[in-house]
Write a protein that holds these residues in place. Sequence first.
Motif, short mmCIF file in Angstrom:
data_model
loop_
_atom_site.label_atom_id
_atom_site.label_comp_id
_atom_site.label_asym_id
_atom_site.label_seq_id
_atom_site.Cartn_x
_atom_site.Cartn_y
_atom_site.Cartn_z
N ASP A 623 0.80 -1.22 0.00
CA ASP A 623 0.00 0.00 0.00
C ASP A 623 0.84 1.28 0.00
O ASP A 623 0.29 2.38 0.03
CB ASP A 623 -0.94 -0.03 1.23
CG ASP A 623 -2.09 0.92 1.12
OD1 ASP A 623 -2.76 0.88 0.09
OD2 ASP A 623 -2.30 1.71 2.06
N VAL A 626 0.14 3.55 -2.89
CA VAL A 626 -1.22 4.09 -2.81
C VAL A 626 -1.22 5.32 -1.91
O VAL A 626 -1.77 6.38 -2.24
CB VAL A 626 -2.18 3.01 -2.25
CG1 VAL A 626 -3.61 3.55 -2.12
CG2 VAL A 626 -2.14 1.76 -3.12
N LEU A 640 -5.27 -0.69 -4.37
CA LEU A 640 -5.16 -2.15 -4.45
C LEU A 640 -6.51 -2.62 -4.97
O LEU A 640 -7.53 -2.47 -4.30
CB LEU A 640 -4.84 -2.74 -3.07
CG LEU A 640 -3.51 -2.25 -2.50
CD1 LEU A 640 -3.19 -2.93 -1.17
CD2 LEU A 640 -2.35 -2.49 -3.48
N MET A 649 -1.86 -3.88 -7.22
CA MET A 649 -1.90 -2.44 -7.34
C MET A 649 -2.32 -2.09 -8.77
O MET A 649 -1.85 -2.72 -9.73
CB MET A 649 -0.51 -1.88 -7.03
CG MET A 649 -0.42 -0.37 -7.07
SD MET A 649 -0.16 0.26 -8.73
CE MET A 649 1.59 0.03 -8.94
#
Length: 700
Positions: A623, A626, A640, A649
């Motif tokens: 993550d 992100v 995700l 991703m």
Amino acid sequence: MAEPLVRATLDGREIAVARGTTILEAARGVGVEIPTLCHVEGLEPASSCFLCCVQIEGRRQLSPACAMPVAEGMVIVSDSADVRASRRTALELLLSDHAGDCVAPCAARCPADLDIPDFLHPLAAGGLGDAMDVLWRRLPLAGSLGRICPRLCESHCRRSHHDEGLAIGQLHRWVADRNARATRPREPRPGAPTGFSVGIVGAGPAGLSAALFLLQHGHAATLYDAHSRPGGMLRYGIPAYRLPREALDAEIDVVRRLGAEFRLGARWGEDFSLAQLRARHDAVFLAIGAQRSRSLDCEGAALALDALTLLAGVARGETPDLGRQAIVVGGGNTAMDAARSAVRLGAEVRVVYRRTEREMPCLLEEVRDAREEGVEIDFLVAPERLARGPGGGLELVCRRTALGEPDASGRRQPLPVPGSETAYRCDTVVAATGQRVATRLPESEGLAVTARGIAADPRTLATNLPGVFAGGDAVLGADLAVRAVAAGRLAATAIDQYVRGAAVVGLDGQVDSAFEPLDETELAELFRGIERASRAATPRLAAQTRVRSFAEVDGGLSAEAALREARRCLSCGCSAAAGCGVRRYATEYQADPTRFAGVRRRLARDESHPEVSYEPGKCILCDACVRIARQASEELGVALVGRGFQVAMGVPFGGPLADGLRRAAERCAAACPTGALSLRRERACDLAGCGGSRLVTLGS
Ligand SMILES: Cc1cc2nc3c(=O)[nH]c(=O)nc-3n(C[C@H](O)[C@H](O)[C@H](O)COP(=O)(O)OP(=O)(O)OC[C@H]3O[C@@H](n4cnc5c(N)ncnc54)[C@H](O)[C@@H]3O)c2cc1C
Ligand code: SF4
Ligand code: SF4
Ligand code: SF4
Ligand code: FES
């Protein structure tokens, strides 16, 4: 008024931190290293990898240090058997479906651990000097090895699934030869003198390689060898038509220039003892090779000439008269070299071998070359007795064999066929049935031995005597030059650790992920857009010319062919391997990538972004990208996406990566703990100034 500090205990030490400080921050503040993968400094925690887990007194479960604030009176243990086991399991789970090769499949097979893509990448851009630097790090005698190595790497080259495997051996031969001829060749430099000295017995590839690395560590190296010239079997075994002496001498001269002292004509057991060497030097490396020929296993064996005596004589410039007809018994490298040398000495040559062509322990091209030069080969024939014939010649009586069950070597055992005797008339019989290590001398000096040679720990090459190390053929039995060179580097590392008083642990081993075999769809994906191009060929002397002299048969690559060949390399392996957190911690925590191995992800690659490459199979769903994209206020950003096993991703609504990461791509690649998001190779080179983008050529 300042808020009161929170007091706690970390690994038995009192700490006091501001309220809200996480355990990870607190630990880093006092110099305690806690491993992390999904943590990104300055971003809210994701707590997805659990590598940072720690033990908190009173809690049954481990807690993530990156997300857990320190509380008053907390007793925290950052490293314990439970913590380590949990971290190891976390890593093994991450590796269980990882679709990535840390190391290129070719490099994984080179016994000397040559980083082949790292060598080829600068070469493809004309960076000869940088390519040579890579060779010096792992592969002394790269020019000689390029000529004689059985090229264990090439059959695993990815390109062999597309067109043909790369000519890796020829390429390092070409680079090393060019370097040797250059006005300003790249050569290793001696280390700052340490005052320690190492005695090396044997100046073959193992001893020479050990000297080269020891001198770079700053230790003095003295090579003792019974022969009058260094090189071991590369000089006194392998004929000049495969390995010209100028090429070998040029490589040995580098070791000499680096500061090695050679005591030639000095035989251990006659001119000095091991006890004397141990008194004279701080450590000793025994690299005496496998010098003893096995004699024929038949009556009259003493009438045969042994192949090593023949080859060593030729290497010294002698031209022994073998008569008109010679028979060579054996099927390995030595047999082929003896047969082809005998042809060059004017004999008609027949080889007899007790198994079939498939079991021959030499390269198939050696057999092809021997046949082209007129050598006849009889398979499934074993000598029964050798005697003087009526006219002064020899009579070799052989029996036919049939192959039975596999023996200890894994090859099917030849069994004599009753009543199948054949007599061969000839002038000379050459025995080339293998070499072994002379173990009586080492044993007499207190060294432990095995069935193959001197006993040495495979991780460190340490023998049972303190400060005495052994490697190469002396330990493995008759083997390969590249493994002897690798042993020299390992010995130098272990000896360096020993003389400095450090723990003798040998070389760092890495835990590597490897995802072969690839299926058809993955191979198609891998080779998408890559044009087929055949492997570069080298000019070779015609058979009728080569039998007249010991001139080198293989002319090597031209400059143009070498560059074209290097450009065929696909740079397999992971470009992020050196900095990959998963690999680093898997090594530190001794994770087993195969423990939970199940269905791995599939190879896929997104090269649509101008700055970064994306390989979803390597994504550990941490993550980080992100959160970075969100912080950078990317319009679309990344997330995700998908379900269950298919989560990866991606850009929301399936948009291209270039739309998701317009501003934050480089930051995401820098934070990505694996090679899932990495800078495109050209971009990484621009930033790091690596050899690939500079055109460095050697003088001349
Ligand atoms: C004919 C032949 C062909 C081969 N072909 C190939 C090939 O094509 N490809 C390949 O990879 N490998 C090949 N090999 C094997 C390769 O040459 C060896 O694996 C390699 O040379 C081993 O290196 P080493 O340094 O361990 O030992 P060696 O090369 O054997 O060197 C040992 C050195 O120790 C010295 N020595 C021994 N005893 C003493 C003593 N008591 N006192 C002082 N000095 C001593 C010797 O003089 C020698 O110089 C071949 C071998 C032979 C014999
Ligand atoms: S030494 Fe042999 S195995 Fe290693 S890269 Fe060269 S040819 Fe390949
Ligand atoms: S293409 Fe290059 S990196 Fe890939 S396996 Fe072949 S030589 Fe190695
Ligand atoms: S691609 Fe993103 S989510 Fe996947 S491992 Fe890299 S940083 Fe983490
Ligand atoms: S859970 Fe803490 S670093 Fe990943």
